[in-house]
Scaffold this motif. Sequence first.
Motif, PDB file in Angstrom:
ATOM      1  N   ALA A 172     -30.335  15.446  -5.936  1.00  0.00           N
ATOM      2  CA  ALA A 172     -29.058  14.675  -5.556  1.00  0.00           C
ATOM      3  C   ALA A 172     -28.064  14.994  -6.388  1.00  0.00           C
ATOM      4  CB  ALA A 172     -29.469  13.252  -5.236  1.00  0.00           C
ATOM      5  N   ASN A 173     -28.162  15.085  -7.574  1.00  0.00           N
ATOM      6  CA  ASN A 173     -27.060  15.458  -8.698  1.00  0.00           C
ATOM      7  C   ASN A 173     -26.961  16.797  -8.842  1.00  0.00           C
ATOM      8  OD1 ASN A 173     -28.856  12.858 -10.242  1.00  0.00           O
ATOM      9  ND2 ASN A 173     -26.857  12.699  -9.453  1.00  0.00           N
ATOM     10  N   GLU A 178     -19.906  21.204  -7.211  1.00  0.00           N
ATOM     11  CA  GLU A 178     -19.670  21.174  -8.762  1.00  0.00           C
ATOM     12  C   GLU A 178     -19.859  22.455  -9.353  1.00  0.00           C
ATOM     13  OE1 GLU A 178     -21.420  17.591 -10.126  1.00  0.00           O
ATOM     14  OE2 GLU A 178     -20.455  16.156  -8.570  1.00  0.00           O
ATOM     15  N   SER A 359     -30.871  18.871  -2.693  1.00  0.00           N
ATOM     16  CA  SER A 359     -29.555  19.307  -3.352  1.00  0.00           C
ATOM     17  C   SER A 359     -28.805  20.100  -1.922  1.00  0.00           C
ATOM     18  CB  SER A 359     -29.851  20.578  -4.152  1.00  0.00           C
ATOM     19  OG  SER A 359     -28.637  21.177  -4.530  1.00  0.00           O
ATOM     20  N   PHE A 362     -27.265  16.675  -0.035  1.00  0.00           N
ATOM     21  CA  PHE A 362     -26.296  15.996  -0.815  1.00  0.00           C
ATOM     22  C   PHE A 362     -24.948  16.998  -0.852  1.00  0.00           C
ATOM     23  CE2 PHE A 362     -29.388  13.020  -1.456  1.00  0.00           C
ATOM     24  CZ  PHE A 362     -28.755  11.655  -1.729  1.00  0.00           C
ATOM     25  N   SER A 363     -25.297  18.173  -1.015  1.00  0.00           N
ATOM     26  CA  SER A 363     -24.017  19.128  -1.085  1.00  0.00           C
ATOM     27  C   SER A 363     -23.207  19.268   0.055  1.00  0.00           C
ATOM     28  CB  SER A 363     -24.624  20.386  -1.471  1.00  0.00           C
ATOM     29  OG  SER A 363     -25.011  20.427  -2.940  1.00  0.00           O
ATOM     30  N   VAL A 371     -22.244   9.964  -1.605  1.00  0.00           N
ATOM     31  CA  VAL A 371     -22.728  10.647  -2.845  1.00  0.00           C
ATOM     32  C   VAL A 371     -22.338  10.082  -3.961  1.00  0.00           C
ATOM     33  CG1 VAL A 371     -22.751  12.795  -4.188  1.00  0.00           C
ATOM     34  CG2 VAL A 371     -22.713  13.069  -1.554  1.00  0.00           C
ATOM     35  N   LYS A 372     -20.821   9.698  -4.103  1.00  0.00           N
ATOM     36  CA  LYS A 372     -20.432   8.978  -5.235  1.00  0.00           C
ATOM     37  C   LYS A 372     -20.943   7.626  -5.418  1.00  0.00           C
ATOM     38  CE  LYS A 372     -16.038   7.809  -7.332  1.00  0.00           C
ATOM     39  NZ  LYS A 372     -14.417   7.698  -7.173  1.00  0.00           N
ATOM     40  N   THR A 374     -23.792   6.373  -4.420  1.00  0.00           N
ATOM     41  CA  THR A 374     -25.199   6.377  -4.715  1.00  0.00           C
ATOM     42  C   THR A 374     -25.770   6.973  -5.956  1.00  0.00           C
ATOM     43  OG1 THR A 374     -25.679   8.437  -3.275  1.00  0.00           O
ATOM     44  CG2 THR A 374     -25.703   6.499  -1.986  1.00  0.00           C
ATOM     45  N   LYS A 375     -24.953   7.603  -6.599  1.00  0.00           N
ATOM     46  CA  LYS A 375     -25.276   8.568  -7.808  1.00  0.00           C
ATOM     47  C   LYS A 375     -25.771   7.526  -9.020  1.00  0.00           C
ATOM     48  CE  LYS A 375     -23.140  11.705 -11.106  1.00  0.00           C
ATOM     49  NZ  LYS A 375     -21.950  12.445 -11.591  1.00  0.00           N
ATOM     50  N   THR A 379     -29.760   8.045 -10.122  1.00  0.00           N
ATOM     51  CA  THR A 379     -29.873   8.404 -11.330  1.00  0.00           C
ATOM     52  C   THR A 379     -30.721   7.574 -11.961  1.00  0.00           C
ATOM     53  OG1 THR A 379     -27.779   9.333 -11.518  1.00  0.00           O
ATOM     54  CG2 THR A 379     -28.628   8.994 -13.412  1.00  0.00           C
TER      55      THR A 379
END
Length: 444
Positions: A172-173, A178, A359, A362-363, A371-372, A374-375, A379
């Motif tokens: 997810a990160n 990015e 990945s 979430f991408s 996404v922002k 839930t980060k 984490t």
Amino acid sequence: MTTRPAPAPDASPAPDDRPAAAPLPFWRNEDWIAVVLGALTLLPVLAGLRPALPKLKWGSAAELTATVLSPANLLATLQIGLALLAISAVGVALLGRDLPRYALGFPVVYALSWLAQVLAGNAAVHHYGIEYVIFALLLGLFVSNVIGVPDWLREAVQTEFYIKTGLVILGANILFQELLQAGALGLLQSLLVVVVVWYACFWLARRLRVDDEFAVMLSTAVSICGVSAAIAACGAIQGDRKKLSYVTSLVLLVALPMIFLQPWLVKALDIPDLVGGAWLGGTLDTTGSVVAAGALISERALKAGTIVKFSQNVLIGGAAFFLSLWWTMRKANAGEPRPTGRVIWERFPKFVLGFLATSLLFSFLVDPAVVKDTKATLTGLRTAWFALAFTSIGLETRFGSLLKMDGGRPALAFVAAQGVNLIWTLIVAYLLFGGLLFAPPPIR
């Protein structure tokens, strides 16, 4: 005539001596179960559930009492523990393990992992970049080697079970957008470092008469990103878990002094900030340690290091796939039957598919705003799973076994390869980030 050293009394049989096991149905396969547990962690958060994460940062005894040890925070800690127990119990039941004994031992492993995060949350400790993984390992080692691990606790010591679930959530990160924004230099450095350092470590290990299985895990750990990569490599080659515990303990013990020594060397040798940051990103094993060490240099060094480390993390899935294919073909060349597509599939670490699926989800499919939002939650939950895993590593590691295993030759190979890693990565960082081949990236 040279003779092979006698194995440690508690060492597992060599891979060639282990009887071939029939493939497990997917609902009894630990890799697939890790994907299920990762989904059970991710989906409620995507659906809008945002559990209160315990506060772990503190600077003084008064702040520790008022925040970390407050009734509300202890309740949040208990709720997260119960949620992890409920989710992991699904996997334990599917694997056919002793669920009551697991439920009895889990609170102890969770309490130790929480204590590790609290110790790492101290402001002074955080400033020097000592992460929870170190404290989790040390606490587990203390219990294992000083107090002893009782039988009722062993069922809850499930290193791979926990870390594979955490790796699924890690996807997810790892966002493709990015990575593209970070630029090609970080990915190019990662590829150059991984290929050269992996081969160098494997060659050194074989020269020191370390077996291939051990050599693969050592090489993958030192060249990519430490413990997570070692877990993926072990899954790809169906490796010995005692050897995996050895490798992960070794990675964490070697990483600690590097967090302090590398920033000091950057300043002492007047290495440019961008080069120094890229050097940290290519050699330190976790993003947190890169951030901490980079902050001791400058903001530019921190950003450059994070870009390179992020690029390295992306390589986990591809590395696991190629290792699985290479290992299977290597066995065939050694006289075993030629592998079929089904054999290659059976050897492939399925949790990597969960990592890649997360990945991609979430991408490209999840709204960027979600996404922002839930980060932070994801984490925190991923860290909780990883903390359980690193605590378990300590709990299942005995210093006596480490010292006796292959006469210390794997440790020598790893340390020597880390030396190669430090020199080669610095050269590549100078070439790519020092303006020798390309214009330095616009990192401010």
